[in-house]
Motif scaffolding. Sequence first.
Motif, PDB file in Angstrom:
ATOM      1  N   PHE A 152      42.545  24.002   8.778  1.00 31.00           N
ATOM      2  CA  PHE A 152      43.010  23.157   7.676  1.00 31.00           C
ATOM      3  C   PHE A 152      42.535  21.721   7.859  1.00 31.00           C
ATOM      4  CE2 PHE A 152      46.804  26.238   7.284  1.00 31.00           C
ATOM      5  CZ  PHE A 152      46.081  27.053   6.430  1.00 31.00           C
ATOM      6  N   ASP A 153      42.548  21.231   9.118  1.00 32.65           N
ATOM      7  CA  ASP A 153      42.055  19.876   9.378  1.00 32.65           C
ATOM      8  C   ASP A 153      40.575  19.772   9.038  1.00 32.65           C
ATOM      9  OD1 ASP A 153      44.547  19.125  10.270  1.00 32.65           O
ATOM     10  OD2 ASP A 153      44.068  19.338  12.406  1.00 32.65           O
ATOM     11  N   TRP A 154      39.790  20.762   9.446  1.00 27.08           N
ATOM     12  CA  TRP A 154      38.366  20.738   9.134  1.00 27.08           C
ATOM     13  C   TRP A 154      38.135  20.727   7.629  1.00 27.08           C
ATOM     14  CZ3 TRP A 154      36.400  25.220  12.807  1.00 27.08           C
ATOM     15  CH2 TRP A 154      36.566  24.822  14.138  1.00 27.08           C
ATOM     16  N   ARG A 155      38.919  21.524   6.932  1.00 29.14           N
ATOM     17  CA  ARG A 155      38.717  21.648   5.487  1.00 29.14           C
ATOM     18  C   ARG A 155      39.026  20.334   4.775  1.00 29.14           C
ATOM     19  NH1 ARG A 155      41.122  26.842   2.311  1.00 29.14           N
ATOM     20  NH2 ARG A 155      43.122  25.835   2.784  1.00 29.14           N
ATOM     21  N   VAL A 156      40.067  19.656   5.217  1.00 29.68           N
ATOM     22  CA  VAL A 156      40.427  18.382   4.584  1.00 29.68           C
ATOM     23  C   VAL A 156      39.373  17.315   4.877  1.00 29.68           C
ATOM     24  CG1 VAL A 156      42.086  16.485   4.655  1.00 29.68           C
ATOM     25  CG2 VAL A 156      42.909  18.833   4.545  1.00 29.68           C
ATOM     26  N   GLN A 157      38.847  17.308   6.099  1.00 26.73           N
ATOM     27  CA  GLN A 157      37.924  16.258   6.520  1.00 26.73           C
ATOM     28  C   GLN A 157      36.455  16.604   6.247  1.00 26.73           C
ATOM     29  OE1 GLN A 157      38.809  15.405  10.676  1.00 26.73           O
ATOM     30  NE2 GLN A 157      41.002  15.659  10.279  1.00 26.73           N
ATOM     31  N   ASN A 158      36.199  17.776   5.684  1.00 31.23           N
ATOM     32  CA  ASN A 158      34.833  18.243   5.489  1.00 31.23           C
ATOM     33  C   ASN A 158      34.095  17.426   4.434  1.00 31.23           C
ATOM     34  OD1 ASN A 158      32.487  19.931   5.173  1.00 31.23           O
ATOM     35  ND2 ASN A 158      33.511  20.871   3.407  1.00 31.23           N
ATOM     36  N   HIS A 159      32.901  16.929   4.799  1.00 33.34           N
ATOM     37  CA  HIS A 159      32.021  16.250   3.841  1.00 33.34           C
ATOM     38  C   HIS A 159      30.598  16.805   3.918  1.00 33.34           C
ATOM     39  CE1 HIS A 159      35.112  13.271   2.965  1.00 33.34           C
ATOM     40  NE2 HIS A 159      35.273  13.088   4.277  1.00 33.34           N
ATOM     41  N   SER A 160      30.420  17.916   4.650  1.00 30.52           N
ATOM     42  CA  SER A 160      29.074  18.428   4.894  1.00 30.52           C
ATOM     43  C   SER A 160      28.807  19.786   4.262  1.00 30.52           C
ATOM     44  CB  SER A 160      28.826  18.538   6.412  1.00 30.52           C
ATOM     45  OG  SER A 160      28.980  17.291   7.042  1.00 30.52           O
ATOM     46  N   PHE A 161      29.851  20.555   4.016  1.00 25.07           N
ATOM     47  CA  PHE A 161      29.679  21.919   3.527  1.00 25.07           C
ATOM     48  C   PHE A 161      30.330  22.097   2.166  1.00 25.07           C
ATOM     49  CE2 PHE A 161      29.787  22.118   8.187  1.00 25.07           C
ATOM     50  CZ  PHE A 161      28.575  22.730   8.437  1.00 25.07           C
ATOM     51  N   ALA A 282      55.436  29.672  11.059  1.00 31.11           N
ATOM     52  CA  ALA A 282      54.454  30.549  10.431  1.00 31.11           C
ATOM     53  C   ALA A 282      53.153  30.544  11.237  1.00 31.11           C
ATOM     54  CB  ALA A 282      54.180  30.099   8.998  1.00 31.11           C
ATOM     55  N   GLN A 283      52.423  31.640  11.117  1.00 29.10           N
ATOM     56  CA  GLN A 283      51.138  31.725  11.818  1.00 29.10           C
ATOM     57  C   GLN A 283      50.200  30.611  11.388  1.00 29.10           C
ATOM     58  OE1 GLN A 283      49.306  35.579  11.507  1.00 29.10           O
ATOM     59  NE2 GLN A 283      47.387  34.937  12.426  1.00 29.10           N
ATOM     60  N   THR A 284      50.298  30.197  10.149  1.00 23.48           N
ATOM     61  CA  THR A 284      49.430  29.139   9.646  1.00 23.48           C
ATOM     62  C   THR A 284      49.764  27.778  10.242  1.00 23.48           C
ATOM     63  OG1 THR A 284      50.907  28.978   7.737  1.00 23.48           O
ATOM     64  CG2 THR A 284      48.906  30.265   7.462  1.00 23.48           C
ATOM     65  N   ALA A 285      50.903  27.670  10.938  1.00 26.00           N
ATOM     66  CA  ALA A 285      51.280  26.400  11.572  1.00 26.00           C
ATOM     67  C   ALA A 285      51.132  26.445  13.090  1.00 26.00           C
ATOM     68  CB  ALA A 285      52.724  26.043  11.205  1.00 26.00           C
ATOM     69  N   ASN A 286      50.647  27.561  13.629  1.00 29.54           N
ATOM     70  CA  ASN A 286      50.607  27.774  15.071  1.00 29.54           C
ATOM     71  C   ASN A 286      49.231  27.380  15.629  1.00 29.54           C
ATOM     72  OD1 ASN A 286      50.707  28.689  17.700  1.00 29.54           O
ATOM     73  ND2 ASN A 286      51.606  30.671  17.173  1.00 29.54           N
ATOM     74  N   ARG A 287      49.214  26.295  16.419  1.00 28.78           N
ATOM     75  CA  ARG A 287      47.943  25.848  17.000  1.00 28.78           C
ATOM     76  C   ARG A 287      47.547  26.655  18.237  1.00 28.78           C
ATOM     77  NH1 ARG A 287      45.478  21.453  14.963  1.00 28.78           N
ATOM     78  NH2 ARG A 287      46.700  20.139  13.556  1.00 28.78           N
ATOM     79  N   GLY A 288      48.422  27.501  18.696  1.00 32.01           N
ATOM     80  CA  GLY A 288      48.093  28.302  19.867  1.00 32.01           C
ATOM     81  C   GLY A 288      47.564  29.680  19.531  1.00 32.01           C
ATOM     82  N   ASP A 289      47.535  30.030  18.250  1.00 32.05           N
ATOM     83  CA  ASP A 289      47.110  31.362  17.825  1.00 32.05           C
ATOM     84  C   ASP A 289      45.672  31.304  17.317  1.00 32.05           C
ATOM     85  OD1 ASP A 289      46.901  33.921  17.022  1.00 32.05           O
ATOM     86  OD2 ASP A 289      48.573  33.913  15.618  1.00 32.05           O
TER      87      ASP A 289
END
Length: 295
Positions: A152-161, A282-289
């Motif tokens: 999610f972080d990559w998607r928000v900060q993405n300016h290349s793809f 939620a799995q979508t909030a788990n940085r260890g998964d």
Amino acid sequence: MGKLRMLWSRVKGQTTQVREDEAFDEEVREHIALLEQRYRSQGMSAREATQAARRQFGNVTALKERQRAQRGFLSPAEWGRDVRFGMRMLAKRPALNAAMVLALALGIGANTTVFSIVDAVLLRPLPYAHPERLVEIQSGLENGNVCYPDFFDWRVQNHSFEHLVSYHDTSLTLTGVQRAVHLDGEVVSWDLLPLLGVNPEMGQGFRPGEEKSGTRVLLLSHALWVSQFGSDRSIVGRTIHLSGEVYTIAGVMPAIFRFPVDAPKNSFWTTLAVDNDGTAKAQTANRGDHEMSVI
């Protein structure tokens, strides 16, 4: 051309076998007669010279069989003899032969599997629009997998793809049909089809809002649509039950669609909403998964 000539020679040999045998016998007699003359000139008797000549010339019958095999095909009797001989040899050491056959089978199976993957992933162009522009993005972990928060972080900060798409394997059980069916599929972010440049055969792809908690939509594979729903063209918009949850069918994919390409048996694609129950656990909030791939 060499193989064709050999095949033609063998076919021709079958039709002229009697004449060829007679010519071979005549040639053998001439060779033996020459050897007899040589031995007789050395002082041997006629009988001794004949025996010595035959010993030196070798096994006439074996030579004839070899010559027949080279010019023609084996007869059914000869095939049967060879098969019986082979079976006797196998029966003498059953444990060793079984191990050899197993090793050979495993080797062939492993090579076939590896080639299938290499052929699909490396040798053939990917069956999507502009495959040369697709990029796999990995984390710094050994397996390269990614967790949802990082994605999610990559998607928000993405300016290349143009798109960043996550996916991971899953499996669900289809119920409410004549017999429950276990299905393999993929959990993907909403813009998988725009990224691949692919459109459903019927219906539509996913929309951004269908990643939200509580949403259950899916795309059917063409094979599942045919096998379980009788190619019903009114299937879009209907609901089905998968592992106790109600899903709405958004569309049916083309028969040639494969994603990932090394998972041809995938029966459905659904959104990452199935991993999001709207809570902090939620799995979508788990940085260890770390179980997702990203392209």
